[in-house]
Scaffold this active site. Structure first.
Site, PDB file in Angstrom:
ATOM      1  N   SER A 145       1.970   1.215  -4.781  1.00  0.00           N
ATOM      2  CA  SER A 145       1.197   2.524  -4.780  1.00  0.00           C
ATOM      3  C   SER A 145       0.108   2.425  -3.699  1.00  0.00           C
ATOM      4  O   SER A 145      -0.135   1.185  -3.280  1.00  0.00           O
ATOM      5  CB  SER A 145       0.590   2.789  -6.265  1.00  0.00           C
ATOM      6  OG  SER A 145      -0.411   3.578  -6.016  1.00  0.00           O
ATOM      7  N   HIS A 146      -0.556   3.429  -3.146  1.00  0.00           N
ATOM      8  CA  HIS A 146      -1.591   3.373  -2.289  1.00  0.00           C
ATOM      9  C   HIS A 146      -2.917   2.683  -3.064  1.00  0.00           C
ATOM     10  O   HIS A 146      -3.811   2.306  -2.294  1.00  0.00           O
ATOM     11  CB  HIS A 146      -2.084   4.701  -2.053  1.00  0.00           C
ATOM     12  CG  HIS A 146      -1.290   5.144  -0.909  1.00  0.00           C
ATOM     13  ND1 HIS A 146      -0.043   5.113  -0.684  1.00  0.00           N
ATOM     14  CD2 HIS A 146      -1.830   5.475   0.585  1.00  0.00           C
ATOM     15  CE1 HIS A 146       0.300   5.552   0.455  1.00  0.00           C
ATOM     16  NE2 HIS A 146      -0.616   5.826   1.143  1.00  0.00           N
ATOM     17  N   SER A 147      -2.782   2.589  -4.321  1.00  0.00           N
ATOM     18  CA  SER A 147      -4.009   2.112  -5.217  1.00  0.00           C
ATOM     19  C   SER A 147      -3.727   0.986  -6.053  1.00  0.00           C
ATOM     20  O   SER A 147      -2.539   1.141  -6.688  1.00  0.00           O
ATOM     21  CB  SER A 147      -4.440   3.492  -6.056  1.00  0.00           C
ATOM     22  OG  SER A 147      -5.099   2.939  -7.483  1.00  0.00           O
ATOM     23  N   GLY A 150      -4.205   1.978   0.367  1.00  0.00           N
ATOM     24  CA  GLY A 150      -2.972   2.045   1.638  1.00  0.00           C
ATOM     25  C   GLY A 150      -1.945   1.279   1.176  1.00  0.00           C
ATOM     26  O   GLY A 150      -1.888   0.851  -0.228  1.00  0.00           O
TER      27      GLY A 150
END
Lengths: 136, 226
Positions: free
Chosen positions: A13-15, A50
């Site tokens: 995930s981006h997080s 990211g």
């Protein structure tokens, strides 16, 4: 079914918080099933939003039990990074597959299926099938 | 003919350009993206230059493969795997030749651009880096300078387009009127290529590079300020 060789799951995930939470959610829903190796790879290495190729590679290596690794990813760069790593050839364990599935629902389906000792194709099928569950 | 040193200097020039333009790239990425394009690319190209100084690959293909690998692993956003794939595939297409002709490079770069289109699922007109890269490759057969102009023109032409890929696509019509940051950085990359071809020796010294072959000048291409 081999007791040891369960399919591993990587959640990109981006997080970092999202990846870790979804991993915890999916693992908590396996009930009495076998202990599936699930590794989150969220955010960048310095804690930002990211995708980190290094974190993805490390996560995949950490869950590889020899039965393949199913990778689920959320947004654009997470997907592209996994695809690019797969194209590299030697960055992810043999038998690693990017699974086309909704992130949360797919993760639950993948982890629960893996906990039954199912093979990578079955895990992938279960995760992908999560797309077909309509909510409205 | 283009040797490994040429490609190292291209990557160095790209890094310098990205450094100079990082704030502008990030500013372009603010209204339609997540405002990190400049900082992401700066991090990536800094890693590229460091890796090339450390390993000094001695073929054009190896230089680009290493550079691409660095971008994939360090950028953190979608531009990492996209530019990384561009350079890696181009490098792989060049094989292990010590020198390549401009025509061979053009063909290889086309392979790289095709790979980017496949990876990102983007086509010309989607308001992405492809809008600068495709015209650049088309023009590269003519000259580096024409390619530079074509890439720049392609980047400018993204302004009136509505984004169909990436985060900007969620904005719908609100993406119209903004130049695409990815196309802009792609134009910088091609401009750095043209500048490298135009100035065979940018290391600040008058020494000649190895006449042919790949040995000799590896490793320390001067103290280029990167």
């Amino acid at each position: 079914m081999s007791e040891e060789k369960l399919v591993g799951i990587v959640l990109v995930s981006h997080s970092a918080a999202v990846a870790a939470s979804v991993a915890a959610l999916a693992k908590s829903l396996t009930g009495g099933g076998a202990d599936v190796a699930v590794a989150p790879a969220g955010g960048t290495e310095d804690g930002g939003l990211g995708t980190s190729a290094e974190l993805v590679s490390a996560a995949a290596a950490s869950v590889d039990r020899g039965a393949g690794v199913a990778v689920l990813a959320d947004l654009g760069s997470a997907v592209l990074t996994v695809k690019a790593l797969l194209a590299e050839g030697d960055e992810l364990p043999a038998g690693t597959r990017l699974v086309d599935a909704p992130f949360v629902e797919g993760a639950v389906a993948a982890v629960v299926t893996a906990s039954t000792g199912a093979d990578l194709a079955a895990v992938e099928a279960a995760a992908t099938e999560a797309y077909s569950y309509r909510k409205a | 003919m283009l040797d490994a040193d040429f490609f190292r200097r291209w990557m160095t020039a790209a890094a310098v350009s990205v450094e100079h333009e990082a704030e502008r790239l990030t500013a372009l990425d603010s209204p339609i993206g997540d405002a990190d394009h400049g900082s992401n690319l700066r991090r990536g190209f800094t890693a590229v230059v460091a890796a090339l100084e450390k390993e000094a690959p001695d073929t054009p293909g190896a230089v680009l493969v290493l550079a691409g690998r660095q971008l994939i692993s360090t950028v953190g956003g979608a531009s990492g795997p996209l530019y990384g794939t561009l350079l890696r595939r181009t490098g792989k297409a060049l094989g292990d030749a010590a020198e390549v002709s401009e025509a061979e490079f053009t063909a290889a770069l086309r392979t790289g651009v095709d790979a980017v289109m496949t990876l990102g699922g983007a086509a010309p007109g989607d308001k992405t880096m492809i809008d600068a890269l495709v015209p650049a490759v088309e023009a590269l057969g003519e000259s580096f300078e024409v390619a530079r102009a074509a890439a720049e023109e392609g980047a400018l032409a993204t302004t009136p387009l509505q984004a169909r890929k990436g985060r900007a696509s969620y904005l719908g019509e609100r993406s119209i009127g903004h130049q695409d940051p990815g196309a802009t950085s792609a134009a910088l990359l091609i401009a750095a290529l043209a500048a490298t071809a135009d100035a065979p020796d940018t290391t600040g010294t008058a020494e000649t590079h190895g006449t042919t072959g790949t040995m000799g000048t590896t490793g320390t291409t001067g103290d280029a300020d990167v």
